[in-house]
Scaffold this motif. Structure first.
Motif, mmCIF file in Angstrom:
data_model
loop_
_atom_site.group_PDB
_atom_site.id
_atom_site.type_symbol
_atom_site.label_atom_id
_atom_site.label_comp_id
_atom_site.label_asym_id
_atom_site.label_seq_id
_atom_site.Cartn_x
_atom_site.Cartn_y
_atom_site.Cartn_z
ATOM 1 N N LYS A 11 -27.539 80.335 47.960
ATOM 2 C CA LYS A 11 -26.798 79.343 47.854
ATOM 3 C C LYS A 11 -26.898 78.716 46.423
ATOM 4 O O LYS A 11 -28.212 78.203 46.012
ATOM 5 C CB LYS A 11 -26.615 78.275 48.922
ATOM 6 C CG LYS A 11 -25.313 77.211 48.633
ATOM 7 C CD LYS A 11 -25.273 76.307 49.598
ATOM 8 C CE LYS A 11 -24.010 75.469 49.545
ATOM 9 N NZ LYS A 11 -24.062 74.635 50.638
ATOM 10 N N GLN A 25 -30.484 78.056 62.850
ATOM 11 C CA GLN A 25 -30.570 77.918 61.450
ATOM 12 C C GLN A 25 -29.180 78.045 60.661
ATOM 13 O O GLN A 25 -29.175 77.679 59.439
ATOM 14 C CB GLN A 25 -31.074 79.292 60.812
ATOM 15 C CG GLN A 25 -32.703 79.565 61.358
ATOM 16 C CD GLN A 25 -32.995 80.784 60.760
ATOM 17 O OE1 GLN A 25 -32.289 81.956 61.002
ATOM 18 N NE2 GLN A 25 -34.360 80.946 60.350
ATOM 19 N N ASP A 71 -22.879 73.991 58.695
ATOM 20 C CA ASP A 71 -22.004 73.914 57.746
ATOM 21 C C ASP A 71 -20.925 75.087 57.863
ATOM 22 O O ASP A 71 -20.502 75.540 56.886
ATOM 23 C CB ASP A 71 -22.380 73.541 56.537
ATOM 24 C CG ASP A 71 -23.123 72.199 56.017
ATOM 25 O OD1 ASP A 71 -23.072 71.677 56.987
ATOM 26 O OD2 ASP A 71 -23.857 72.377 55.222
ATOM 27 N N ASP A 89 -23.609 78.292 56.209
ATOM 28 C CA ASP A 89 -24.997 78.348 55.557
ATOM 29 C C ASP A 89 -26.118 78.619 56.632
ATOM 30 O O ASP A 89 -26.148 78.281 57.833
ATOM 31 C CB ASP A 89 -25.273 76.731 54.829
ATOM 32 C CG ASP A 89 -24.210 76.582 53.611
ATOM 33 O OD1 ASP A 89 -23.667 77.522 53.221
ATOM 34 O OD2 ASP A 89 -24.042 75.382 53.171
ATOM 35 N N VAL A 90 -27.214 79.403 55.877
ATOM 36 C CA VAL A 90 -28.218 79.754 56.967
ATOM 37 C C VAL A 90 -29.553 79.077 56.197
ATOM 38 O O VAL A 90 -29.744 79.343 54.905
ATOM 39 C CB VAL A 90 -28.350 81.304 57.066
ATOM 40 C CG1 VAL A 90 -29.603 81.651 57.790
ATOM 41 C CG2 VAL A 90 -27.307 81.885 57.535
ATOM 42 N N HIS A 91 -30.342 78.201 56.841
ATOM 43 C CA HIS A 91 -31.180 77.436 56.332
ATOM 44 C C HIS A 91 -32.536 78.355 56.869
ATOM 45 O O HIS A 91 -32.798 78.177 58.255
ATOM 46 C CB HIS A 91 -31.528 76.072 56.773
ATOM 47 C CG HIS A 91 -30.280 75.086 56.291
ATOM 48 N ND1 HIS A 91 -30.426 74.009 55.518
ATOM 49 C CD2 HIS A 91 -28.915 75.238 56.215
ATOM 50 C CE1 HIS A 91 -29.280 73.571 55.311
ATOM 51 N NE2 HIS A 91 -28.310 74.242 55.524
ATOM 52 N N THR A 92 -33.198 78.738 55.767
ATOM 53 C CA THR A 92 -34.589 79.424 56.072
ATOM 54 C C THR A 92 -35.650 78.863 55.430
ATOM 55 O O THR A 92 -35.602 78.123 54.555
ATOM 56 C CB THR A 92 -34.513 80.672 55.845
ATOM 57 O OG1 THR A 92 -34.253 81.198 54.299
ATOM 58 C CG2 THR A 92 -33.274 81.467 56.213
ATOM 59 N N GLY A 99 -35.264 79.286 51.740
ATOM 60 C CA GLY A 99 -34.280 78.593 50.919
ATOM 61 C C GLY A 99 -32.925 78.714 51.908
ATOM 62 O O GLY A 99 -32.935 79.152 52.797
ATOM 63 N N ILE A 100 -31.822 78.313 51.198
ATOM 64 C CA ILE A 100 -30.524 78.292 51.879
ATOM 65 C C ILE A 100 -29.553 79.814 51.280
ATOM 66 O O ILE A 100 -29.559 79.924 50.166
ATOM 67 C CB ILE A 100 -29.779 77.059 51.572
ATOM 68 C CG1 ILE A 100 -30.487 75.737 52.178
ATOM 69 C CG2 ILE A 100 -28.325 77.199 52.330
ATOM 70 C CD1 ILE A 100 -30.086 74.600 51.860
ATOM 71 N N GLN A 101 -29.108 80.448 52.267
ATOM 72 C CA GLN A 101 -28.115 81.273 52.066
ATOM 73 C C GLN A 101 -26.803 80.897 52.452
ATOM 74 O O GLN A 101 -26.639 80.375 53.521
ATOM 75 C CB GLN A 101 -28.842 82.767 52.533
ATOM 76 C CG GLN A 101 -30.044 83.226 52.082
ATOM 77 C CD GLN A 101 -30.515 84.777 52.681
ATOM 78 O OE1 GLN A 101 -30.469 84.931 54.149
ATOM 79 N NE2 GLN A 101 -30.770 85.750 52.011
ATOM 80 N N GLN A 102 -25.630 81.396 51.810
ATOM 81 C CA GLN A 102 -24.481 81.311 52.041
ATOM 82 C C GLN A 102 -23.807 82.410 52.507
ATOM 83 O O GLN A 102 -23.914 83.543 51.879
ATOM 84 C CB GLN A 102 -23.706 80.455 51.135
ATOM 85 C CG GLN A 102 -22.350 80.053 51.677
ATOM 86 C CD GLN A 102 -21.526 79.381 50.731
ATOM 87 O OE1 GLN A 102 -21.017 79.821 49.471
ATOM 88 N NE2 GLN A 102 -21.189 78.158 51.043
ATOM 89 N N THR A 116 -25.049 69.576 58.075
ATOM 90 C CA THR A 116 -25.879 68.638 57.085
ATOM 91 C C THR A 116 -25.482 67.446 56.960
ATOM 92 O O THR A 116 -24.229 67.175 56.937
ATOM 93 C CB THR A 116 -26.184 69.544 55.902
ATOM 94 O OG1 THR A 116 -25.040 69.602 55.100
ATOM 95 C CG2 THR A 116 -27.100 70.706 56.132
#
Length: 404
Positions: free
Chosen positions: A38, A86, A89, A100-103, A106-109, A132
Motif C-alpha cells: 500500500k 490481518q 478496511d 488491506d492486509v496488515h503484516t 508492512g501493509i499490502q492492499q 482501522t
C-alpha cells in the motif's frame, strides 16, 4: 480437472463475532486480483497489474492463488494466504473488492474482481468488517457528507428544470422542421443560435438563447447526460439559486468567447454552460477541500480534470466542435464559482452569503459589460470580413459549429 463454485456462505460466528456471525463453509471462485504494498492513502489503483486466479475462503484465512502453465512440466502454483485477523478496511466499488492486509513487514492492499458479475457483493460480505481508526473516520465522514449536502439542497430542481427546457426546445425544433438529427441546419438560426453576423448586429439575446439550442439528437443527448450527472452535484454544493446563476453566467461567457473566436460561424449548445459547471465544481473542491472527505475530493477532482481534458482535446482534434465556447464557459464557471462558493458548515455558510452575492453580482456585470463593449468595437472589422467573403462565396448559416 479443477472445479470452481461461487461463494455462497458467510463466516463462522464461533471464529470471531466481528465476522458477521453466520455459519461458514469453504468456497472457491475465479477472480482477477492484484496484491501490492500500500502506497499512501490511495494505495492500489485500477492500473495495478492483475492476474487470473482463484479466491478461497477457509475457516481462518483468505487465500488467493494462481497457476502458471509450463510446456511438458507441471504447472507452478503461487499462493497468498491472509489470516482473517490481518484483514482490515474491506470495501466495494462496483465489481471491485478491496481490502488491506496488515503484516509485520508492512501493509499490502488487495484488489479482487470476480469473473462472474454479481459476486463482488458476496465476496465483500464474507470479509472481516474490522476497520482501522483512519478508515472508520473516513467512512463516517463519507456518510455525514452525503447526508449534509442532501440536507443543504434536498431537491435539485434547477438541474431538472434546465433539462426539461432543453428538451422542450429540442422537440419544438424537431416539430418545426429542423429534424431529429438537425438535417435542416439553416432553420436553427431562427431558433436563436449564436450566429455571429446576427448576434453582432445587435441581437445580443442570442448569446443566451443559443445555450438552449442543439444541433441534433446526439448533440442534445450528450449535453443533457453531462448536465444530469454533474449538475446535481454542483447544485447541492452551491444551492439552487447560485447554481442557476453560475450556469447562465457560464453559458453567456461561453457564447461571448465563441463569437469572438469565430465571429462568422453558427454556434449553439449547452456545453459552454456545462463546462462552467465543471469549472465551478473544480473550484469548490479546491477551495473547500478540507471540508470534504479525502476520497471524495480526490476522486471527483480527478474525474473533472479528465472530463475537461478529454473534451478540450476532442474539440481541438475534431472539426465542428466549438472549443471557444468550452474555454469561455470553463473560465466563467471558475471565476463566478470562486465567489459564489460557500462553506458547507453553518454558521460560516450564512455569514458569507450576502457578501459573496454582492461580489459575484459586481463581477458578473463587469465581465459581461466589458465583453459586450469589445464586441461592439469589433463589429466594423467583422463587417469588412463578411463583405470580403461575400465577394468570394456566399456564406451560409447552414454550417454549424456545435459546442458539444
Amino acid at each position: 480437472m479443477e472445479r470452481t463454485e461461487p461463494i455462497t456462505a458467510p463466516l463462522d460466528q464461533a471464529a470471531n463475532a466481528a465476522y458477521n456471525g453466520h455459519s461458514f463453509s469453504t468456497s472457491t471462485t475465479k477472480v482477477r486480483f492484484a496484491v501490492q504494498p500500500k502506497r499512501g492513502k490511495r494505495g492500489v489503483t485500477r492500473l495495478s497489474t492483475q492476474t487470473n486466479g482463484r479466491l478461497d475462503f477457509t475457516f481462518d484465512a483468505v487465500e488467493l492463488s494462481k497457476s502458471k502453465r509450463r510446456l511438458f512440466r507441471r504447472p507452478v502454483e503461487t499462493k497468498w494466504t491472509f489470516a482473517r485477523s490481518q484483514i482490515f478496511d474491506a470495501r466495494i466499488t462496483g465489481v471491485e473488492v478491496f481490502f488491506d492486509v496488515h503484516t509485520p513487514e508492512g501493509i499490502q492492499q488487495v484488489i479482487v474482481i470476480p469473473a462472474k458479475r454479481g459476486l463482488a457483493r458476496t465476496i465483500f460480505e464474507q470479509l472481516p468488517t474490522r476497520m482501522t481508526p483512519a478508515r472508520a473516520e473516513e467512512q463516517a465522514a463519507l456518510d455525514q457528507h452525503a447526508e449534509r449536502i442532501k440536507t443543504l439542497t434536498p431537491i435539485t430542481w434547477v438541474t431538472y428544470a434546465l433539462i426539461a427546457i432543453n428538451l422542450l426546445v429540442y422537440l419544438a425544433m424537431c416539430a418545426g422542421g429542423v429534424g431529429v438529427m438537425a438535417e435542416n441546419v439553416a432553420l436553427t438560426v431562427g431558433w436563436g443560435t449564436n450566429y455571429g453576423p446576427q448576434t453582432l448586429s445587435g441581437e445580443w439575446w442570442r448569446l443566451l438563447s443559443s445555450v438552449f439550442v442543439h444541433f441534433g439528437l446526439f448533440h442534445f443527448a450528450f449535453n443533457m447526460v453531462s448536465l444530469y450527472l454533474m449538475g446535481r452535484l454542483a447544485e447541492r454544493l452551491y444551492g439552487s439559486a447560485r447554481f442557476l446563476a453560475l450556469y447562465l453566467f457560464a453559458g453567456l461567457t461561453g457564447s461571448l468567447v465563441s463569437v469572438l473566436w469565430h465571429p462568422i460561424n453558427n454556434s449553439a449548445g449547452a456545453s459552454g454552460a456545462i463546462f462552467g459547471v465543471f469549472g465551478a465544481l473544480l473550484v469548490f473542491l479546491l477551495k473547500y477541500r478540507r471540508e470534504l472527505p479525502t476520497s471524495i475530493a480526490v476522486q471527483q477532482r480527478t474525474s473533472i480534470l479528465v472530463l475537461i481534458g478529454y473534451n478540450l482535446f476532442s474539440g481541438f482534434t475534431h472539426h465542428g466542435i466549438d472549443n471557444g465556447a468550452h474555454l469561455g464557459g470553463l473560465a466563467g464557471g471558475m471565476l463566478i464559482g470562486f465567489t459564489l462558493a460557500r462553506s458547507l458548515n453553518e454558521p460560516a455558510r450564512s455569514k458569507t452569503a450576502l457578501r459573496s452575492l454582492i461580489v459575484s453580482g459586481v463581477l458578473a456585470l463587469t465581465v459581461l459589460g466589458a465583453s459586450l463593449y469589445v464586441l461592439t468595437e469589433i463589429r466594423e472589422a467583422i463587417g469588412v470580413e463578411l463583405a470580403r467573403q461575400k465577394q468570394s462565396a456566399t456564406p451560409t448559416p447552414g454550417l454549424p459549429a456545435p459546442d458539444a
